[in-house]
Design a protein around this motif. Sequence first.
Motif, PDB file in Angstrom:
ATOM      1  N   SER A  57       8.492  18.169 100.351  1.00 18.92           N
ATOM      2  CA  SER A  57       7.060  18.875 100.623  1.00 18.92           C
ATOM      3  C   SER A  57       6.312  18.961  99.027  1.00 18.92           C
ATOM      4  O   SER A  57       5.074  19.320  99.207  1.00 18.92           O
ATOM      5  CB  SER A  57       7.069  20.019 101.364  1.00 18.92           C
ATOM      6  OG  SER A  57       7.688  21.253 100.621  1.00 18.92           O
ATOM      7  N   GLY A  58       7.080  18.712  98.072  1.00 22.62           N
ATOM      8  CA  GLY A  58       6.426  19.175  96.860  1.00 22.62           C
ATOM      9  C   GLY A  58       6.416  20.724  96.470  1.00 22.62           C
ATOM     10  O   GLY A  58       5.889  20.754  95.467  1.00 22.62           O
ATOM     11  N   THR A  59       6.936  21.535  97.305  1.00 24.47           N
ATOM     12  CA  THR A  59       6.859  22.932  96.981  1.00 24.47           C
ATOM     13  C   THR A  59       7.758  23.561  96.164  1.00 24.47           C
ATOM     14  O   THR A  59       7.803  24.782  95.980  1.00 24.47           O
ATOM     15  CB  THR A  59       6.439  23.794  98.213  1.00 24.47           C
ATOM     16  OG1 THR A  59       7.862  23.551  99.144  1.00 24.47           O
ATOM     17  CG2 THR A  59       5.538  23.000  99.200  1.00 24.47           C
ATOM     18  N   VAL A  61       9.509  24.783  87.276  1.00 24.65           N
ATOM     19  CA  VAL A  61       8.471  25.095  88.219  1.00 24.65           C
ATOM     20  C   VAL A  61       7.313  26.086  87.865  1.00 24.65           C
ATOM     21  O   VAL A  61       6.081  25.999  87.899  1.00 24.65           O
ATOM     22  CB  VAL A  61       9.295  26.055  89.396  1.00 24.65           C
ATOM     23  CG1 VAL A  61       7.967  26.669  90.407  1.00 24.65           C
ATOM     24  CG2 VAL A  61      10.075  25.187  90.131  1.00 24.65           C
ATOM     25  N   LEU A  62       7.605  26.721  86.637  1.00 25.48           N
ATOM     26  CA  LEU A  62       6.598  27.500  86.076  1.00 25.48           C
ATOM     27  C   LEU A  62       5.757  26.741  85.227  1.00 25.48           C
ATOM     28  O   LEU A  62       4.621  27.167  84.865  1.00 25.48           O
ATOM     29  CB  LEU A  62       7.315  28.614  85.115  1.00 25.48           C
ATOM     30  CG  LEU A  62       8.024  30.067  85.860  1.00 25.48           C
ATOM     31  CD1 LEU A  62       8.487  30.906  85.057  1.00 25.48           C
ATOM     32  CD2 LEU A  62       6.757  30.724  87.076  1.00 25.48           C
ATOM     33  N   GLY A  63       6.457  25.621  84.556  1.00 24.66           N
ATOM     34  CA  GLY A  63       5.535  24.943  83.649  1.00 24.66           C
ATOM     35  C   GLY A  63       4.968  23.670  84.208  1.00 24.66           C
ATOM     36  O   GLY A  63       4.268  23.059  83.413  1.00 24.66           O
ATOM     37  N   THR A  64       5.002  23.458  85.810  1.00 30.33           N
ATOM     38  CA  THR A  64       4.621  22.372  86.315  1.00 30.33           C
ATOM     39  C   THR A  64       3.563  22.825  87.347  1.00 30.33           C
ATOM     40  O   THR A  64       4.018  23.389  88.592  1.00 30.33           O
ATOM     41  CB  THR A  64       5.690  21.670  86.776  1.00 30.33           C
ATOM     42  OG1 THR A  64       6.691  21.050  85.842  1.00 30.33           O
ATOM     43  CG2 THR A  64       5.075  19.975  87.318  1.00 30.33           C
ATOM     44  N   ALA A  65       2.137  22.582  87.271  1.00 25.35           N
ATOM     45  CA  ALA A  65       1.472  23.174  88.068  1.00 25.35           C
ATOM     46  C   ALA A  65       1.331  22.596  89.406  1.00 25.35           C
ATOM     47  O   ALA A  65       0.976  23.066  90.367  1.00 25.35           O
ATOM     48  CB  ALA A  65       0.025  22.897  87.470  1.00 25.35           C
ATOM     49  N   SER A  66       2.068  21.475  89.726  1.00 25.64           N
ATOM     50  CA  SER A  66       1.852  20.765  90.973  1.00 25.64           C
ATOM     51  C   SER A  66       2.526  21.544  91.951  1.00 25.64           C
ATOM     52  O   SER A  66       2.102  21.555  93.287  1.00 25.64           O
ATOM     53  CB  SER A  66       2.569  19.393  90.833  1.00 25.64           C
ATOM     54  OG  SER A  66       3.892  19.370  90.476  1.00 25.64           O
ATOM     55  N   TYR A  67       3.807  22.210  91.544  1.00 24.73           N
ATOM     56  CA  TYR A  67       4.457  22.857  92.747  1.00 24.73           C
ATOM     57  C   TYR A  67       3.581  24.086  93.285  1.00 24.73           C
ATOM     58  O   TYR A  67       3.614  24.106  94.419  1.00 24.73           O
ATOM     59  CB  TYR A  67       5.636  23.624  91.858  1.00 24.73           C
ATOM     60  CG  TYR A  67       6.716  22.534  91.599  1.00 24.73           C
ATOM     61  CD1 TYR A  67       7.508  21.848  92.647  1.00 24.73           C
ATOM     62  CD2 TYR A  67       7.140  22.501  90.216  1.00 24.73           C
ATOM     63  CE1 TYR A  67       8.572  20.825  92.150  1.00 24.73           C
ATOM     64  CE2 TYR A  67       7.788  21.358  89.830  1.00 24.73           C
ATOM     65  CZ  TYR A  67       8.417  20.620  90.895  1.00 24.73           C
ATOM     66  OH  TYR A  67       9.695  19.648  90.563  1.00 24.73           O
ATOM     67  N   ARG A  68       2.956  24.773  92.505  1.00 23.52           N
ATOM     68  CA  ARG A  68       1.974  25.963  92.862  1.00 23.52           C
ATOM     69  C   ARG A  68       0.841  25.329  93.770  1.00 23.52           C
ATOM     70  O   ARG A  68       0.554  25.940  94.739  1.00 23.52           O
ATOM     71  CB  ARG A  68       1.404  26.757  91.634  1.00 23.52           C
ATOM     72  CG  ARG A  68       0.446  27.847  92.359  1.00 23.52           C
ATOM     73  CD  ARG A  68       0.289  29.166  91.236  1.00 23.52           C
ATOM     74  NE  ARG A  68       1.590  29.829  91.189  1.00 23.52           N
ATOM     75  CZ  ARG A  68       1.920  30.894  91.952  1.00 23.52           C
ATOM     76  NH1 ARG A  68       1.126  31.254  92.866  1.00 23.52           N
ATOM     77  NH2 ARG A  68       3.067  31.477  91.868  1.00 23.52           N
TER      78      ARG A  68
END
Length: 430
Positions: free
Chosen positions: A367-369, A390-397
């Motif tokens: 799901s990319g989450t 995760v903290l450095g890649t905006a796409s997860y949020r």
Amino acid sequence: MGHFILSSSPIIGHLAPLLPVGTELVRRGHRVQVLTGSRFAEQVAAAGLEHVVMPAECDFDASDLDAAFPERTTKKGLAKLRFDIDNLFSNPMPHQYRALQSLLAKSRVDAVLVDSAFCGVLPLALQPKSERPAVFTAGVVPMYVSSRDTPPIGLGLQPIPNVFGRIRNAVLEMLVRKVIFAPCHRVFADRLREASGAELPGYFMDGTTLTDGILQLTCPSFEFPRSDLRPGLVSFVGPVLPPPPATFEPPAWWADLDSGKPVVLVTQGTIDNSDHSRLLLPTLHALADADVITVATTGGKQLTGDVPANARVAEFIPYAYLLPKVDVMVSNGGYGGLHYALSHGVPLIVGGDSEGKQDAAALVAWSGTGINLRTGSPKPKAIRKAVDKVLGTASYRTRAQDLRRELAGLSAVDTIADRMEASMRAQLAS
């Protein structure tokens, strides 16, 4: 007034989503009985529902499976997974069905709702629809429905959306059915035959497809697409999340979460939390020198081991208060916890390999989450790498926020209650 039965395995994460549905049905003027473990009498009563105790033969304590099934401690890997399938799901079937039959014999029942693991409903579901109430499954775990479009259940793999993916799926499906889980299939079929004399009409892991409908407690974007689903079988109704407690006494360190530093929550859920060295402690140590605040919730268990200076520990904090302050959640993949995080738009890192959590981890990655660590005992280095990513890649949020909005548009309690009432009206009209 209608009469409904809710039946759940003696696992709190499976029972908890059913209780608000029962409360809503009672509010609408119906009678609701809840068939589940003896340990949950207080929770059932607090929801305003009638508690019916599960037969002793299948009333185990899921919070300590090794104590409930001592032989389990001798099993590892695939042998342990097979043991769990046999003893948590298949072997209880005749006893669960006997209890369900007893309730059905005493008075008219308009519909039955069970959690995904309550196999005792299958002998009932196999009876002609004209001779039984409607039977629904609440999907409290990833959807266990085989498809040519998806890899076999239990392997924690993601789909490959092309012809080669379908070939891979078919090969793996044959291996799983004929070799890996063939013993479990035989045990399941034996228990079904023992319960009712019926023959198993398909693969044992597809048991939920025998019911009148799967009410999956998620949104479409958090489940693999299946082009060969039976029309009308699955409805995505959203999660059932517990309401926040009326009062909350925050811990002394609560203000630290507003320091401006990223907050990382780590939890091992409500069942697989007896050994904190699997995920909780490795996460604390992985982030010990990171510029974050790490919050560990221990699920009511005492934490043993060194606690880094940037870590904060509590046995329990209501998610409704905690998650708005969290930037990423590290979890062992409990379905309810994942949805609570996604309902707040919090991205995920999952390290789980038991009780279906490997499949939940695959859904998170697909799901990319978030990120799938692909093990229930990840190394600190892998955890640190995942948190930094995760903290450095905006796409997860961004994806977590997309699912937050999708989930917000669904209302599981009302939808399930409406569906059960509709089945009652249809039965009365026939």
